[in-house]
Design a protein around this motif. Sequence first.
Motif, PDB file in Angstrom:
ATOM      1  N   ASN A   2      66.075  70.629  54.847  1.00  0.00           N
ATOM      2  CA  ASN A   2      64.647  70.925  54.916  1.00  0.00           C
ATOM      3  C   ASN A   2      64.125  71.183  53.509  1.00  0.00           C
ATOM      4  O   ASN A   2      64.707  71.968  52.758  1.00  0.00           O
ATOM      5  CB  ASN A   2      64.387  72.141  55.809  1.00  0.00           C
ATOM      6  N   LYS A  36      69.715  63.349  56.672  1.00  0.00           N
ATOM      7  CA  LYS A  36      68.289  63.417  57.025  1.00  0.00           C
ATOM      8  C   LYS A  36      67.601  64.472  56.176  1.00  0.00           C
ATOM      9  O   LYS A  36      68.162  65.532  55.900  1.00  0.00           O
ATOM     10  CB  LYS A  36      68.110  63.792  58.495  1.00  0.00           C
ATOM     11  N   THR A  38      63.841  66.553  55.995  1.00  0.00           N
ATOM     12  CA  THR A  38      62.531  66.856  56.573  1.00  0.00           C
ATOM     13  C   THR A  38      61.711  67.543  55.496  1.00  0.00           C
ATOM     14  O   THR A  38      62.143  68.546  54.930  1.00  0.00           O
ATOM     15  CB  THR A  38      62.659  67.767  57.810  1.00  0.00           C
ATOM     16  N   LYS A  67      58.843  61.511  49.216  1.00  0.00           N
ATOM     17  CA  LYS A  67      59.394  60.805  50.384  1.00  0.00           C
ATOM     18  C   LYS A  67      60.080  59.522  49.938  1.00  0.00           C
ATOM     19  O   LYS A  67      61.215  59.226  50.351  1.00  0.00           O
ATOM     20  CB  LYS A  67      58.282  60.500  51.388  1.00  0.00           C
ATOM     21  N   GLU A  71      64.043  58.387  50.338  1.00  0.00           N
ATOM     22  CA  GLU A  71      64.386  57.159  51.058  1.00  0.00           C
ATOM     23  C   GLU A  71      65.196  56.218  50.165  1.00  0.00           C
ATOM     24  O   GLU A  71      66.168  55.609  50.630  1.00  0.00           O
ATOM     25  CB  GLU A  71      63.117  56.470  51.567  1.00  0.00           C
ATOM     26  N   THR A  78      61.615  62.626  57.477  1.00  0.00           N
ATOM     27  CA  THR A  78      60.568  63.008  58.414  1.00  0.00           C
ATOM     28  C   THR A  78      59.586  63.903  57.676  1.00  0.00           C
ATOM     29  O   THR A  78      59.994  64.763  56.894  1.00  0.00           O
ATOM     30  CB  THR A  78      61.167  63.798  59.605  1.00  0.00           C
ATOM     31  N   LYS A  80      56.634  66.774  58.019  1.00  0.00           N
ATOM     32  CA  LYS A  80      55.982  67.786  58.858  1.00  0.00           C
ATOM     33  C   LYS A  80      54.880  68.387  58.002  1.00  0.00           C
ATOM     34  O   LYS A  80      55.138  69.264  57.175  1.00  0.00           O
ATOM     35  CB  LYS A  80      56.973  68.840  59.332  1.00  0.00           C
TER      36      LYS A  80
END
Length: 125
Positions: A2, A36, A38, A67, A71, A78, A80
Amino acid sequence: LNVHLRIGDVIYQHDKSYYNEPNFYKTVNIPDEIKKVTIFAGTHRKDSGFSTYQKLKPSAEYILKIKDIFEKRGYAVTLKLGGHPDKAFEEMGNSKYFLKSSRDKGGFTKMIADLVTANGGSVIG
């Protein structure tokens, strides 16, 4: 992982002590088990003297840049954005891995990092 991003006032006023430059995210050491990411971000202040466009455009560009960096490093990302800060605080505070918005300043991101550590998670970067 996160990731907390500080956006809004510090971005359009260029107060770099409150956020990490994009190049930081290209080289920050992330454990191999993480697949992953976020990204949490939101701006809730109303600053007179700046139009909504003036405030949001640089923040949106910053978020998308970060982002894109993650990637390109191979992570599924993701976003948020703009959610309730209390819910974001709770979710980030329960992170297994957490990356602060700044290495220098920011009370909100520091409180989250302290909670992550207290809950047995790891603060990286």
